[in-house]
Motif scaffolding. Structure first.
Motif, PDB file in Angstrom:
ATOM      1  N   ARG A  57      43.340  31.569  44.841  1.00 31.80           N
ATOM      2  CA  ARG A  57      42.806  31.581  43.478  1.00 31.80           C
ATOM      3  C   ARG A  57      43.350  32.760  42.690  1.00 31.80           C
ATOM      4  N   ARG A  58      43.168  32.697  41.391  1.00 34.15           N
ATOM      5  CA  ARG A  58      43.545  33.800  40.507  1.00 34.15           C
ATOM      6  C   ARG A  58      42.413  34.063  39.534  1.00 34.15           C
TER       7      ARG A  58
ATOM      8  N   ASP B  98      45.120  38.163  42.428  1.00 37.75           N
ATOM      9  CA  ASP B  98      44.931  37.202  43.503  1.00 37.75           C
ATOM     10  C   ASP B  98      43.568  37.449  44.129  1.00 37.75           C
TER      11      ASP B  98
ATOM     12  N   ARG C  43      49.087  32.664  43.635  1.00 38.79           N
ATOM     13  CA  ARG C  43      48.722  31.417  42.965  1.00 38.79           C
ATOM     14  C   ARG C  43      49.969  30.645  42.548  1.00 38.79           C
TER      15      ARG C  43
END
Length: 467
Positions: A41-42, A51, A229
């Motif tokens: 995810r970001r 991140d 990501r």
């Protein structure tokens, strides 16, 4: 052409989907969330990017193979990969510092001798020789082949521990290796930090966990420009190019069976989708037979502190610093030199992570203060530079992925308790992929699981993995 339903859009699930689509199957991915990537995810705000999952890539050959097998563009034409050098800086509790080079055994030995005293590098080098033996013994059954039909073959620990003597107990855990073979609390802390970074407590992790530092120090650490990501973005685009269909906001509540075989899925609201094969990236729910593998025991998650800083990154800063804050605890500080993650050159984004027990109570104020104190040891004038911070805990992981735990890679030994579910389910037509299945968690391992699942579906039970 078979109809294949994939549950979840994590990296392993998308890797399987792309490979299956290339093989001529019609593949649809049903993801309960609103985006792909699973735990990759970001978090973005005010021009800063972070991140919130893995920060580095190990064994990039896994994704190179995926892109070679699924299209004309190789991985390096889709993302920019850079070796991180030094691979890591370690700051020990007594103030000692050492920079470990990327994928250089001789350089690592020399750096440890210089920083920790003569003989430290030699002891670490000798340890890596033994770790390599464990790696060679388990690489194929743990990473490149489907899980053995009888997983008890992996119950025995492959690490060739030094003989402990007549009056001493045998070396069975990673912590014991640090105490008995490395004989320096700083080397032991270095070893422990590798275990914690993968979610394992060195006090209970089998000696076989020695393959984790061996893997990183032998094959190197890599960064993807734009953050990890960007790798998820590239795999998603490859799936789309192969005509994989994605349905977001679609929660699968049941795998349907007919005549003892998986035949589709049921979504929230009652809608059913027919399939010739179902690939599930969710944690397996079926019971394990007594003669089969035991569920992987994972009770650790990750806390992440995103720091938005004013002022440029100093010239001698490194990408990854591990701050050893005390016995059994370390904090990882990531400071990528990446313009894509900051609003301009007068600012910096810093990501701080720590492995925690998922059942521990979270005092957010105390946790933030502890992480800031550790980070301040390696980031000059941290508190004066701090614009804002964002804390993410296992509760956020639950909200995004459905599970608080971050699964670790499969390990031999420990009577098989660290072996995840096999890719081939006990139910014909149902396969498992991703971090909760063989060969376990981590970006590289998830990619391997996608290759194994696709091979089992395309080639059948006779598939034996990469050659």
């Amino acid at each position: 052409m078979a109809r294949i339903v994939v549950i979840g859009a994590g990296l392993g699930a998308m890797a399987a989907a792309a490979r299956l689509a290339v093989a001529g199957h019609r593949v649809t991915v049903y993801e309960s969330g609103e985006t792909y990537g699973g735990g990759v995810r970001r978090f973005a705000k005010d021009g800063f990017g972070f991140d919130t999952g893995p920060g580095l890539l190990h064994l990039p050959a896994v994704y190179r193979d995926l892109f070679v097998k699924t299209g004309k563009q190789p991985l390096e034409e889709c993302v920019t990969l850079t070796q991180v050098d030094p691979a890591s800086r370690h700051v020990f509790a007594d103030g000692t510092r050492v920079d470990l080079p990327n994928a250089s055994r001789a350089g690592t030995v020399a750096a440890l001798d210089t920083a920790l005293g003569a003989g430290a590098g030699e002891r670490w080098g000798d340890f890596l020789v033994r770790a390599r033996e464990a790696w060679d013994r388990t690489r194929r059954p743990l990473l490149e082949e489907p899980q053995p039909t009888d997983p008890r073959l992996l119950d025995r620990d492959p690490y060739p521990a030094l003989k402990a003597g007549l009056l001493r107990r045998p070396t069975t855990t990673l912590a014991q290796i640090g105490a008995r073979e490395l004989r320096d609390p700083r080397l032991a802390a270095l070893l422990d930090s590798y275990a914690w970074s993968y979610g394992f407590d060195p006090a209970t992790a089998p000696a076989a966990a020695a393959v984790l530092p061996y893997m990183e120090q032998t094959f190197g650490s890599w960064y993807v420009a734009g953050g990890m990501r960007a790798l998820a973005d590239a795999v998603y685009e490859r799936c789309r190019q192969r005509r994989v269909e994605f349905v977001f906001g679609a929660h699968v509540v049941e795998v349907l069976e007919k005549d003892g075989r998986a035949c589709g899925v049921r979504l929230t609201g009652g809608e059913t989708v027919d399939a010739d094969h179902v690939v599930s990236g969710a944690p397996p729910r079926e019971p394990f037979p007594p003669e089969g593998p035991r569920p992987q025991e994972v009770a650790t998650g990750r806390v992440t502190l995103c720091l938005a800083l004013r002022g440029a990154r100093e010239m001698d800063a490194v990408h990854r610093t591990v701050v050893h804050t005390g016995p059994g605890d370390s904090v990882t500080v990531l400071r990528p030199e990446d313009p894509a993650l900051r609003p301009d050159d007068a600012h910096e984004s810093v990501t701080v992570t720590r492995t925690v027990w998922t059942n521990a109570e979270t005092d957010r104020t105390k946790l933030v203060e502890e992480l800031l104190a550790a980070t301040a040891r390696v980031v000059p004038e941290l508190r004066e530079r701090l614009l804002w911070h964002e804390l993410r805990t296992p509760e956020d992981t639950v909200r995004e992925t459905g599970a608080a735990e971050v699964p670790g890679p499969a390990l031999a030994g420990a009577r098989g308790r660290l072996l995840p579910a096999p890719n081939a389910s006990a139910t014909p037509g149902l396969s498992y992929v991703g971090g909760w299945s063989h060969p376990g968690g981590g970006l590289a391992h998830a990619g391997m699981s996608g290759a194994l699942v696709a091979g089992l579906i395309v080639e059948g039970a006779g598939f034996r993995g990469s050659q």
